[in-house]
Design a protein around this motif. Structure first.
Motif, PDB file in Angstrom:
ATOM      1  N   ILE A  68       0.852  -1.188   0.000  1.00 36.92           N
ATOM      2  CA  ILE A  68       0.000   0.000   0.000  1.00 36.92           C
ATOM      3  C   ILE A  68       0.892   1.243   0.000  1.00 36.92           C
ATOM      4  CG2 ILE A  68      -0.203  -0.025   2.540  1.00 36.92           C
ATOM      5  CD1 ILE A  68      -3.100   1.116   2.039  1.00 36.92           C
ATOM      6  N   GLU A  69       0.466   2.268  -0.733  1.00 38.87           N
ATOM      7  CA  GLU A  69       1.208   3.524  -0.725  1.00 38.87           C
ATOM      8  C   GLU A  69       1.012   4.180   0.644  1.00 38.87           C
ATOM      9  OE1 GLU A  69       1.242   6.449  -4.359  1.00 38.87           O
ATOM     10  OE2 GLU A  69       0.104   7.355  -2.725  1.00 38.87           O
ATOM     11  N   ILE A  70       2.079   4.777   1.153  1.00 38.89           N
ATOM     12  CA  ILE A  70       1.986   5.398   2.492  1.00 38.89           C
ATOM     13  C   ILE A  70       0.872   6.453   2.534  1.00 38.89           C
ATOM     14  CG2 ILE A  70       3.217   6.846   4.167  1.00 38.89           C
ATOM     15  CD1 ILE A  70       4.063   3.863   4.220  1.00 38.89           C
ATOM     16  N   ASN A  71       0.714   7.244   1.466  1.00 36.09           N
ATOM     17  CA  ASN A  71      -0.369   8.246   1.443  1.00 36.09           C
ATOM     18  C   ASN A  71      -1.738   7.588   1.613  1.00 36.09           C
ATOM     19  OD1 ASN A  71       1.160  10.600   1.085  1.00 36.09           O
ATOM     20  ND2 ASN A  71       1.370  10.193  -1.112  1.00 36.09           N
ATOM     21  N   LYS A  72      -1.890   6.420   0.995  1.00 37.33           N
ATOM     22  CA  LYS A  72      -3.169   5.689   1.084  1.00 37.33           C
ATOM     23  C   LYS A  72      -3.360   5.116   2.491  1.00 37.33           C
ATOM     24  CE  LYS A  72      -6.742   3.446  -0.790  1.00 37.33           C
ATOM     25  NZ  LYS A  72      -6.686   2.017  -0.997  1.00 37.33           N
ATOM     26  N   LEU A  73      -2.257   4.621   3.055  1.00 33.90           N
ATOM     27  CA  LEU A  73      -2.322   4.095   4.425  1.00 33.90           C
ATOM     28  C   LEU A  73      -2.760   5.203   5.387  1.00 33.90           C
ATOM     29  CD1 LEU A  73      -1.642   1.788   6.512  1.00 33.90           C
ATOM     30  CD2 LEU A  73       0.644   2.801   6.661  1.00 33.90           C
ATOM     31  N   VAL A  74      -2.172   6.391   5.212  1.00 28.84           N
ATOM     32  CA  VAL A  74      -2.527   7.527   6.070  1.00 28.84           C
ATOM     33  C   VAL A  74      -4.010   7.862   5.896  1.00 28.84           C
ATOM     34  CG1 VAL A  74      -2.111   9.983   6.513  1.00 28.84           C
ATOM     35  CG2 VAL A  74      -0.174   8.461   6.069  1.00 28.84           C
ATOM     36  N   ALA A  75      -4.484   7.841   4.659  1.00 27.59           N
ATOM     37  CA  ALA A  75      -5.893   8.165   4.404  1.00 27.59           C
ATOM     38  C   ALA A  75      -6.812   7.135   5.080  1.00 27.59           C
ATOM     39  CB  ALA A  75      -6.156   8.215   2.898  1.00 27.59           C
ATOM     40  N   MET A  76      -6.420   5.858   5.006  1.00 25.95           N
ATOM     41  CA  MET A  76      -7.241   4.816   5.648  1.00 25.95           C
ATOM     42  C   MET A  76      -7.268   5.008   7.162  1.00 25.95           C
ATOM     43  SD  MET A  76      -6.086   1.445   3.497  1.00 25.95           S
ATOM     44  CE  MET A  76      -7.057   0.222   4.361  1.00 25.95           C
ATOM     45  N   MET A  77      -6.087   5.306   7.721  1.00 25.65           N
ATOM     46  CA  MET A  77      -6.028   5.540   9.172  1.00 25.65           C
ATOM     47  C   MET A  77      -6.849   6.765   9.554  1.00 25.65           C
ATOM     48  SD  MET A  77      -2.189   5.022  10.519  1.00 25.65           S
ATOM     49  CE  MET A  77      -1.299   3.493  10.412  1.00 25.65           C
ATOM     50  N   ALA A  78      -6.737   7.815   8.736  1.00 25.81           N
ATOM     51  CA  ALA A  78      -7.454   9.061   9.044  1.00 25.81           C
ATOM     52  C   ALA A  78      -8.959   8.810   9.103  1.00 25.81           C
ATOM     53  CB  ALA A  78      -7.125  10.126   7.994  1.00 25.81           C
ATOM     54  N   ASP A  79      -9.449   7.963   8.195  1.00 24.28           N
ATOM     55  CA  ASP A  79     -10.875   7.605   8.191  1.00 24.28           C
ATOM     56  C   ASP A  79     -11.273   6.960   9.507  1.00 24.28           C
ATOM     57  OD1 ASP A  79     -11.695   8.470   5.813  1.00 24.28           O
ATOM     58  OD2 ASP A  79     -11.797   6.497   4.824  1.00 24.28           O
ATOM     59  N   VAL A  80     -10.454   6.013   9.956  1.00 23.87           N
ATOM     60  CA  VAL A  80     -10.765   5.275  11.186  1.00 23.87           C
ATOM     61  C   VAL A  80     -10.656   6.194  12.405  1.00 23.87           C
ATOM     62  CG1 VAL A  80      -9.928   3.421  12.701  1.00 23.87           C
ATOM     63  CG2 VAL A  80     -10.082   3.034  10.230  1.00 23.87           C
ATOM     64  N   ILE A  81      -9.634   7.046  12.396  1.00 27.71           N
ATOM     65  CA  ILE A  81      -9.344   7.862  13.576  1.00 27.71           C
ATOM     66  C   ILE A  81     -10.211   9.132  13.611  1.00 27.71           C
ATOM     67  CG2 ILE A  81      -7.457   9.191  14.679  1.00 27.71           C
ATOM     68  CD1 ILE A  81      -5.535   6.988  13.581  1.00 27.71           C
ATOM     69  N   GLY A  82     -10.720   9.519  12.432  1.00 27.03           N
ATOM     70  CA  GLY A  82     -11.588  10.688  12.378  1.00 27.03           C
ATOM     71  C   GLY A  82     -10.849  11.989  12.108  1.00 27.03           C
ATOM     72  N   PHE A  83      -9.712  11.911  11.437  1.00 23.54           N
ATOM     73  CA  PHE A  83      -9.001  13.138  11.043  1.00 23.54           C
ATOM     74  C   PHE A  83      -9.569  13.620   9.711  1.00 23.54           C
ATOM     75  CE2 PHE A  83      -5.634  15.344   8.705  1.00 23.54           C
ATOM     76  CZ  PHE A  83      -5.362  16.364   9.600  1.00 23.54           C
ATOM     77  N   GLU A  84     -10.067  14.867   9.691  1.00 24.35           N
ATOM     78  CA  GLU A  84     -10.734  15.345   8.471  1.00 24.35           C
ATOM     79  C   GLU A  84      -9.994  16.489   7.798  1.00 24.35           C
ATOM     80  OE1 GLU A  84     -14.645  16.149   9.946  1.00 24.35           O
ATOM     81  OE2 GLU A  84     -15.255  14.036   9.784  1.00 24.35           O
ATOM     82  N   GLY A  85      -8.774  16.770   8.253  1.00 22.53           N
ATOM     83  CA  GLY A  85      -8.020  17.901   7.703  1.00 22.53           C
ATOM     84  C   GLY A  85      -7.297  17.543   6.415  1.00 22.53           C
ATOM     85  N   SER A  86      -6.358  18.429   6.044  1.00 24.44           N
ATOM     86  CA  SER A  86      -5.598  18.230   4.805  1.00 24.44           C
ATOM     87  C   SER A  86      -4.261  17.549   5.129  1.00 24.44           C
ATOM     88  CB  SER A  86      -5.358  19.586   4.143  1.00 24.44           C
ATOM     89  OG  SER A  86      -4.705  20.431   5.078  1.00 24.44           O
ATOM     90  N   PHE A  87      -3.545  17.182   4.064  1.00 20.63           N
ATOM     91  CA  PHE A  87      -2.252  16.522   4.232  1.00 20.63           C
ATOM     92  C   PHE A  87      -1.187  17.312   3.490  1.00 20.63           C
ATOM     93  CE2 PHE A  87      -5.537  13.270   4.431  1.00 20.63           C
ATOM     94  CZ  PHE A  87      -5.253  12.705   5.672  1.00 20.63           C
ATOM     95  N   SER A  88      -0.032  17.466   4.112  1.00 21.96           N
ATOM     96  CA  SER A  88       1.101  18.064   3.397  1.00 21.96           C
ATOM     97  C   SER A  88       2.304  17.164   3.612  1.00 21.96           C
ATOM     98  CB  SER A  88       1.351  19.493   3.872  1.00 21.96           C
ATOM     99  OG  SER A  88       1.502  19.495   5.275  1.00 21.96           O
ATOM    100  N   HIS A  89       3.399  17.496   2.900  1.00 27.09           N
ATOM    101  CA  HIS A  89       4.556  16.598   2.889  1.00 27.09           C
ATOM    102  C   HIS A  89       5.829  17.336   3.273  1.00 27.09           C
ATOM    103  CE1 HIS A  89       2.387  13.269   0.945  1.00 27.09           C
ATOM    104  NE2 HIS A  89       1.658  14.253   0.456  1.00 27.09           N
ATOM    105  N   ASP A  90       6.634  16.705   4.124  1.00 29.82           N
ATOM    106  CA  ASP A  90       7.955  17.245   4.434  1.00 29.82           C
ATOM    107  C   ASP A  90       8.946  16.564   3.504  1.00 29.82           C
ATOM    108  OD1 ASP A  90      10.408  17.950   5.348  1.00 29.82           O
ATOM    109  OD2 ASP A  90      10.060  17.404   7.457  1.00 29.82           O
ATOM    110  N   LEU A  91       9.275  17.269   2.419  1.00 30.18           N
ATOM    111  CA  LEU A  91      10.103  16.648   1.376  1.00 30.18           C
ATOM    112  C   LEU A  91      11.583  16.615   1.747  1.00 30.18           C
ATOM    113  CD1 LEU A  91       8.283  18.064  -1.787  1.00 30.18           C
ATOM    114  CD2 LEU A  91       7.966  15.859  -0.653  1.00 30.18           C
TER     115      LEU A  91
END
Ligand SMILES: NC(=O)c1ccc[n+]([C@@H]2O[C@H](COP(=O)([O-])OP(=O)(O)OC[C@H]3O[C@@H](n4cnc5c(N)ncnc54)[C@H](OP(=O)(O)O)[C@@H]3O)[C@@H](O)[C@H]2O)c1
Length: 321
Positions: A251-274
């Motif tokens: 799974i792509e890490i971005n997708k994993l984060v999105a799945m976790m966010a759904d479960v945990i209830g995080f509804e904000g945006s995502f940014s990246h520390d490149l």
């Protein structure tokens, strides 16, 4: 590989689960208990430091286990490993050498050494088959841990060759589960992301920072599935070659984060520390060997995330951090 190997573990056999309080060891303990094994033995590191050879041998002399599962290790994430390669190398080497030597010395029926997919070279063709072992250099950021684990595979092979020990080694992919280590920083990506997302919700944050591009792919398996595979392999596998235990998909890490966010209830945006490194793009393993013996994982990632988050919520006072 023999596909007809069968070994019955008597339910009164004494099974020493080294690392029985850890994420994987505790899952193995539960799995064996559920299967009716009632003579399990384990020790906390504060009671038995497996780096201490005399103490380890004394323990085997007193307890006389019949089986060993080695799920004890110094384990950490990419940053923890990179900061202390000497400790990861030395601690893990000592623990596993002591355990496997003692298992041989005291004539244990079978032993299972748990390694990790990081024994495989960064240059291995994907999906990574067991045949890629020792065909190139390992990842530099965790070379201490990886070389210790690779040495464990060789020790199993050497004990089989010289003394006829029916010992085996298995290589799980990235794992998550109950009792994971939620330390920030220095831990694994999965528990760190879960804890950070939980804390972001609590703090009312409207943005969540993902380290790196988030486009790397990782293979995640629930520790309960590894526990199931461990019992399965002791019953069905008898070969010196390591055997992979993987989920079979990444799974792509971005997708994993999105799945976790759904479960945990995080509804904000995502940014990246490149400025943070991504690591290798993909390191999916080929788990065809264990599949051909008839084993497959049972816990899908979305169920697994929910189960572990429920555990995390229920253990707010005591989770490892
Ligand atoms: N986590 C993963 O993503 C992953 C992936 C692939 C493979 N693995 C492998 O799976 C195995 C278990 O990992 P895990 O994630 O369950 O790690 P964990 O939760 O950190 O558990 C490690 C266990 O090792 C014990 N231990 C550490 N140092 C010890 C020492 N000096 N003496 C005695 N016991 C000691 C700890 O005992 P105490 O709690 O009593 O201190 C702990 O129970 C390891 O071999 C690891 O390489 C893990």
């Amino acid at each position: 590989m023999r596909t007809d190997f069968r070994h019955e573990i008597p339910t009164d056999a004494k099974v020493f689960i080294a690392g029985h309080r850890g994420m994987v060891g505790s899952a193995i303990w539960r799995r064996f208990e559920a299967e009716g094994y009632h003579n399990l033995v384990g020790r906390r590191s504060s009671d038995l430091d497996l780096r201490d050879r005399d103490a380890t041998f004394d323990f085997f002399a007193q307890q006389k286990p019949d089986y060993l599962i080695d799920a004890a290790a110094k384990v950490g994430g990419i940053y923890g490993n990179d900061a202390a390669p000497a400790d990861f190398l030395s601690d893990n080497l000592r623990m596993q050498v002591n355990l496997l030597d003692a298992a041989k010395e005291f004539g244990l029926t079978r032993a299972l050494f748990l390694g990790s997919s990081c024994i495989y070279p960064t240059t291995a063709p994907l999906p990574i088959s067991e045949d890629s072992f020792m065909t190139g250099p390992v990842e530099q950021t965790n070379f201490g841990y990886a070389i210790a684990k690779a040495t464990g595979v060789f020790q199993v092979q050497a004990l089989r060759q010289q003394y006829g020990c029916s010992f085996i080694s298995a290589m799980p992919c990235n794992l998550y589960g109950f009792g994971d280590n939620f330390t920030i920083p220095g831990g694994h990506a999965f528990p760190m992301l879960m804890r950070r997302l939980h804390e972001a919700v609590q703090a009312g944050d409207d943005d969540f920072l993902i380290y790196g591009t988030g486009t790397t792919l990782r293979e995640y398996l629930h520790a309960d599935d590894v526990a199931d595979a461990s019992l399965f392999l002791l019953r069905r596998y008898d070969d010196g070659a390591p055997i992979n235990i993987g989920a079979g998909s990444e799974i792509e890490i971005n997708k994993l984060v999105a799945m976790m966010a759904d479960v945990i209830g995080f509804e904000g945006s995502f940014s990246h520390d490149l400025s943070k490194p991504d690591g290798v793009k993909s390191k999916i393993m080929d788990s065809g060997r264990i599949r051909s013996l008839g084993w497959e994982p049972k816990i899908g990632l979305s169920d697994g995330i929910r189960l572990v988050y429920d555990w995390f919520l229920a253990n707010q006072d005591s989770y490892r951090r």
